[in-house]
Scaffold this motif. Structure first.
Motif, mmCIF file in Angstrom:
data_model
loop_
_atom_site.group_PDB
_atom_site.id
_atom_site.type_symbol
_atom_site.label_atom_id
_atom_site.label_comp_id
_atom_site.label_asym_id
_atom_site.label_seq_id
_atom_site.Cartn_x
_atom_site.Cartn_y
_atom_site.Cartn_z
ATOM 1 N N PHE A 135 -6.436 -4.291 -3.543
ATOM 2 C CA PHE A 135 -6.807 -3.918 -2.129
ATOM 3 C C PHE A 135 -6.493 -2.417 -1.913
ATOM 4 N N GLY A 136 -6.230 -1.653 -3.060
ATOM 5 C CA GLY A 136 -5.870 -0.116 -2.643
ATOM 6 C C GLY A 136 -4.445 0.037 -2.929
ATOM 7 N N LEU A 137 -4.013 1.257 -2.589
ATOM 8 C CA LEU A 137 -2.599 1.614 -2.656
ATOM 9 C C LEU A 137 -1.847 1.088 -1.560
ATOM 10 N N HIS A 138 -0.472 0.872 -2.097
ATOM 11 C CA HIS A 138 0.317 0.207 -0.983
ATOM 12 C C HIS A 138 1.871 0.896 -1.246
ATOM 13 N N CYS A 139 2.608 0.877 -0.166
ATOM 14 C CA CYS A 139 3.974 1.327 -0.218
ATOM 15 C C CYS A 139 4.810 0.380 0.523
ATOM 16 N N ASP A 140 5.784 -0.534 -0.250
ATOM 17 C CA ASP A 140 6.560 -1.368 0.343
ATOM 18 C C ASP A 140 8.098 -0.755 0.452
ATOM 19 N N SER A 141 8.393 -0.747 1.880
ATOM 20 C CA SER A 141 9.555 -0.307 2.271
ATOM 21 C C SER A 141 10.596 -1.054 2.508
ATOM 22 N N ASN A 142 10.119 -2.435 3.046
ATOM 23 C CA ASN A 142 10.798 -3.434 3.757
ATOM 24 C C ASN A 142 11.467 -4.241 2.831
ATOM 25 N N PRO A 143 12.659 -4.380 2.729
ATOM 26 C CA PRO A 143 13.563 -5.245 1.433
ATOM 27 C C PRO A 143 13.273 -6.885 2.131
ATOM 28 N N GLU A 144 12.810 -6.923 3.041
ATOM 29 C CA GLU A 144 12.652 -8.291 3.463
ATOM 30 C C GLU A 144 11.338 -8.836 2.803
ATOM 31 N N THR A 145 10.211 -7.955 2.650
ATOM 32 C CA THR A 145 9.312 -8.433 1.599
ATOM 33 C C THR A 145 9.747 -8.974 0.336
#
Ligand SMILES: [Zn+2]
Length: 201
Positions: free
Chosen positions: A99-109
């Motif tokens: 799906f492309g590039l992602h940036c995960d910043s939420n620790p709830e993820t």
């Protein structure tokens, strides 16, 4: 993933493992000699072996982050796909998939839980965004075998470390394999302790 406990009871060459969350009870007996553990001498008393996995990788800066693509390491089988990302100075995890590039910043993820973290490879990186050519890592260009999450991470490491050019092969052999084989050994014993309660290894 939970820690393991290890001890030696009556044999100098057989170690016995159990989950740290399932302590020895007053009725536990040694699986080798069948004597009650509470009343007898240990050759090596129980000590803790920490899980090599990190409970939540979001928020931990300058790391390579690895976990199975679709399940947890407990259920991981040899040959299953792994997914890998790289965290910046703020602990945000950048990763690339179909799906492309992602940036995960939420620790709830919850995706980046129980991950293998490798922390000594990208400490020089100050701003990962500068290393990421976002027009290169698009959904349209993704190829499962030739342009995937791993190509993305090796590219970022190469951008950050100008003194050496890593190929996918030497990066895997020198950086990833020592860590993944340590996780593999822990998983092998962890699964036995899940089933056997007191696993003799
Ligand atoms: Zn024993």
């Amino acid at each position: 993933m939970n820690d393991l406990m290890c001890f030696r009871h009556c044999s100098v060459d057989k170690s016995i493992f159990y989950l740290a969350t399932r302590p020895i009870s007053s009725s536990s007996v040694c699986p080798l000699c069948k004597r009650a553990l509470r009343e007898s001498h240990f050759i090596v008393p129980p000590f803790r072996i920490a899980s090599p996995l990190t409970k939540n990788a979001v928020g931990i800066p300058h790391s390579l982050t690895i976990k199975p693509s679709s399940k947890s390491f407990v259920d991981y089988c040899h040959g299953d796909d792994l997914h890998v990302g790289v965290s910046d100075s703020r602990g945000r995890i950048h990763h690339y998939d179909e799906f492309g590039l992602h940036c995960d910043s939420n620790p709830e993820t919850t995706f980046w839980t129980d991950c293998l973290l490798i922390q000594n490879k990208i400490s020089q990186l100050t701003n990962i965004e500068e290393c990421i050519q976002s027009d290169e890592w698009t959904q349209a260009r993704y190829e499962p075998d030739t342009l995937n999450c791993y190509d993305f991470v090796v590219s970022v490491v190469n951008e950050s470390e100008k003194s050496r050019v890593w190929t996918k092969e030497n990066f895997c052999r020198e950086i990833l394999l020592p860590h993944t084989s340590r996780v593999g050994k822990f998983l092998l014993i962890f699964r036995r302790a899940l089933n056997d309660i007191l696993a003799v290894v």
